[in-house]
Motif scaffolding. Sequence first.
Motif, mmCIF file in Angstrom:
data_model
loop_
_atom_site.group_PDB
_atom_site.id
_atom_site.type_symbol
_atom_site.label_atom_id
_atom_site.label_comp_id
_atom_site.label_asym_id
_atom_site.label_seq_id
_atom_site.Cartn_x
_atom_site.Cartn_y
_atom_site.Cartn_z
ATOM 1 N N MET B 49 0.825 -1.209 0.000
ATOM 2 C CA MET B 49 0.000 0.000 0.000
ATOM 3 C C MET B 49 0.860 1.259 0.000
ATOM 4 N N TYR B 50 2.186 1.095 -0.195
ATOM 5 C CA TYR B 50 3.054 2.256 0.004
ATOM 6 C C TYR B 50 2.733 3.385 -0.984
ATOM 7 N N LEU B 51 2.744 3.069 -2.288
ATOM 8 C CA LEU B 51 2.467 4.118 -3.278
ATOM 9 C C LEU B 51 1.055 4.663 -3.110
ATOM 10 N N GLU B 53 -0.642 4.960 -0.385
ATOM 11 C CA GLU B 53 -0.665 5.910 0.727
ATOM 12 C C GLU B 53 0.098 7.185 0.399
ATOM 13 N N LEU B 54 1.211 7.011 -0.318
ATOM 14 C CA LEU B 54 2.041 8.172 -0.646
ATOM 15 C C LEU B 54 1.245 9.178 -1.493
ATOM 16 N N MET B 55 0.425 8.673 -2.401
ATOM 17 C CA MET B 55 -0.282 9.571 -3.320
ATOM 18 C C MET B 55 -1.702 9.861 -2.848
#
Lengths: 273, 67
Positions: B49-51, B53-55
């Motif tokens: 889920m990193y990207l 959450e980042l965006m």
Amino acid sequence: MSLNTTSAPPTFVTVLLRGLLAGLVAGLLAGTFAYVVGEPRIEAAIAIEEAATHAAPAVGHDHHQDELVSREGQRGGLFLATGLFGAAMGGLLATAYALLRRRLRTADDGRSGLLLAGGALLGAVIVPFLKYPPNPPAVGDPDTINQRTGTYLLMVVLGLVAVWAGSLGHRSIRRGAPPWLRAGAAGGGFLLVAVVSHLVLPSFEEVPDDFPATLLWNFRLASLGTQVVLWAATGLLFTALMSRGRRPALDRDAGRLPAPGRSAFDAGTPARP
Amino acid sequence: MSSSTPAQPLVRPAASPRMLWAALAVVGALLLLAYLVAFDQGAVSRSGMYLHELMHDGRHLLGVPCH
Ligand SMILES: [Zn+2]
């Protein structure tokens, strides 16, 4: 018309690269707007969301607190999101331009780039915005996210279909007709599809009763403004880049491109036996 | 209709099948990029889920339903 000795028209690849660049820069501009105007609204909405979560811990999926990315990271990631999204939209605009250029029948190429960007803004942003206005964090039922995502995407497609219907209406009236008649036919075609779409697709009323109305309104304006900046800047920058290629001194791109044998993209050199 | 357009068009696309296939591939790649920003939850980016959450903030302000 096939001679391209003095000023070769740019190839599809050149047009595409210009669109990607215009979209990337426009995305960063839109990100700057969103950072200044939108981020305070998001912070305020997250504060409300966290207050609600602390009051009732069983709210369920809450992805602002799992610390995968800090709030500072998300604020910076805003620029990554708008930059990448802008580049994608700029590339799509350039592809549409390359494919539709001849059919648009505008007086010059500068206008067709702006016309396409305006059509995208109307169809892919304003029509969906009126049916499914964007929501800040803390608004929206997680159980309906899949339906809302699907209907939102459908609305984007239908908005673009509405713009296309408007262009069909415009064309259905002969060229010599008075301008109001052609504009009316364009508006009629557009409205027919847009209004029917609005009436047929389901609505979602999920704003909590106690969510501040002014915050919701300000967030939605910030979101709309971000997308207007994105498409306006993409259209203007793309048009500016395309008009630069017109000057012979700056027409180096054409020289760098591969030989005609490889360049089936090259619109100016149709492969002929 | 009227073939007397004053300005010479910058792009005269040859409606060759090759051009259309290339355009189709480009559109597919760009839609995938837009999907990555707007909707992906790790299935395409392979980043968990990193990207996503980042965006997150960009998704909200670009008008996409988020949650
Ligand atoms: Zn969210």
